[in-house]
Design a protein around this motif. Structure first.
Motif, PDB file in Angstrom:
ATOM      1  N   LEU A 175       0.866  -1.152  -0.142  1.00  0.00           N
ATOM      2  CA  LEU A 175      -0.015  -0.142  -0.215  1.00  0.00           C
ATOM      3  C   LEU A 175       0.772   1.465   0.008  1.00  0.00           C
ATOM      4  O   LEU A 175       0.466   2.161  -0.596  1.00  0.00           O
ATOM      5  CB  LEU A 175      -1.161   0.035   1.133  1.00  0.00           C
ATOM      6  N   GLY A 176       2.055   1.060   0.744  1.00  0.00           N
ATOM      7  CA  GLY A 176       2.940   2.225   0.582  1.00  0.00           C
ATOM      8  C   GLY A 176       3.524   2.498  -0.624  1.00  0.00           C
ATOM      9  O   GLY A 176       3.587   3.677  -0.986  1.00  0.00           O
ATOM     10  N   ALA A 177       3.943   1.731  -1.321  1.00  0.00           N
ATOM     11  CA  ALA A 177       4.414   1.720  -2.810  1.00  0.00           C
ATOM     12  C   ALA A 177       3.234   2.309  -3.771  1.00  0.00           C
ATOM     13  O   ALA A 177       3.497   3.297  -4.523  1.00  0.00           O
ATOM     14  CB  ALA A 177       4.855   0.397  -3.492  1.00  0.00           C
ATOM     15  N   LEU A 178       2.089   1.757  -3.678  1.00  0.00           N
ATOM     16  CA  LEU A 178       1.057   2.489  -4.287  1.00  0.00           C
ATOM     17  C   LEU A 178       0.661   3.876  -3.879  1.00  0.00           C
ATOM     18  O   LEU A 178       0.676   4.718  -5.043  1.00  0.00           O
ATOM     19  CB  LEU A 178      -0.164   1.612  -4.241  1.00  0.00           C
ATOM     20  N   MET A 179       0.845   4.111  -2.574  1.00  0.00           N
ATOM     21  CA  MET A 179       0.451   5.346  -2.289  1.00  0.00           C
ATOM     22  C   MET A 179       1.691   6.505  -2.881  1.00  0.00           C
ATOM     23  O   MET A 179       1.577   7.603  -3.343  1.00  0.00           O
ATOM     24  CB  MET A 179       0.592   5.762  -0.898  1.00  0.00           C
ATOM     25  N   ALA A 180       3.062   6.039  -2.760  1.00  0.00           N
ATOM     26  CA  ALA A 180       4.016   6.830  -3.327  1.00  0.00           C
ATOM     27  C   ALA A 180       3.834   6.950  -4.739  1.00  0.00           C
ATOM     28  O   ALA A 180       4.096   8.265  -5.388  1.00  0.00           O
ATOM     29  CB  ALA A 180       5.383   6.166  -3.095  1.00  0.00           C
ATOM     30  N   LEU A 181       3.581   6.038  -5.522  1.00  0.00           N
ATOM     31  CA  LEU A 181       3.164   6.289  -6.881  1.00  0.00           C
ATOM     32  C   LEU A 181       2.014   7.280  -7.254  1.00  0.00           C
ATOM     33  O   LEU A 181       2.065   8.162  -8.175  1.00  0.00           O
ATOM     34  CB  LEU A 181       2.719   5.054  -7.736  1.00  0.00           C
ATOM     35  N   LEU A 182       0.982   7.162  -6.294  1.00  0.00           N
ATOM     36  CA  LEU A 182      -0.166   8.070  -6.570  1.00  0.00           C
ATOM     37  C   LEU A 182       0.150   9.506  -6.229  1.00  0.00           C
ATOM     38  O   LEU A 182      -0.272  10.548  -6.852  1.00  0.00           O
ATOM     39  CB  LEU A 182      -1.385   7.642  -5.685  1.00  0.00           C
TER      40      LEU A 182
END
Length: 182
Positions: free
Chosen positions: A72-79
């Protein structure tokens, strides 16, 4: 430090009405983008990528999300990186356009949020814990992941702590006392 489940479950207790969650799916991204737009000035340094307060705050927040949960952190970083990619061109426009776009997104996003909390009948989570301001965007992304069928165990753990979602009214329909069951 609280776990991902602790953070999301605590935030979820303030968000059990589906209409409120729907407003958050719109309002929170608007507010986050607004902050990135407004904080993309001044440029503190430029080494190919403009170093701004927005970049610094985004990086710190992304690191916190990654510490809570890598996927989820990686997805948030991308967003959030995508948000910065939208924010930088707006911040480089004229001052009135920069301010109006940032402030407009910010105010409209909060209006949408408060409509949702009116429906919820409960104050926003950040009123009791300022971490709610940081967890809100993660909650929205987690809700989308859950809606797509991902992270079932996390979803179930949050629901067990926060309770089930409501469809719209704060009072579920109850069968009348004189209804006979067969």
């Amino acid at each position: 430090m609280k776990t991902l489940t602790d953070q999301l479950a605590q935030y979820a207790t303030y968000h059990r009405d589906r209409r409120n969650i729907a407003t958050h799916l719109v309002g929170i991204p608007m507010i986050l983008l607004a902050l990135q737009v407004l904080l993309s000035r001044p440029v503190l340094a430029d080494a190919g990528v403009p170093v701004t307060p927005a970049l610094i705050l985004t990086a710190i927040t992304a690191l916190y999300y990654l510490r809570l949960d890598r996927p989820l952190g990686a997805l948030m970083a991308l967003l959030m990186a995508a948000g910065l990619a939208l924010a930088w061109p707006l911040a480089s426009q004229s001052t009135p356009l920069w301010l109006w776009s940032g402030l407009g997104l910010f105010v409209l996003g909060w209006v949408i949020q408060f409509v949702g909390h009116f429906w919820e009948g409960r104050k926003p989570a950040f009123a009791d814990d300022l971490m709610g301001l940081v967890i809100g965007p993660l909650f929205v992304v987690a809700e989308v992941v859950f809606a797509l069928g991902g992270r079932r165990a996390l979803h179930d753990a949050i629901t067990a702590r926060a309770g089930p979602l409501r469809s719209g009214s704060t009072v579920a329909a109850q069968p009348s006392a004189d209804t006979k069951t067969l």
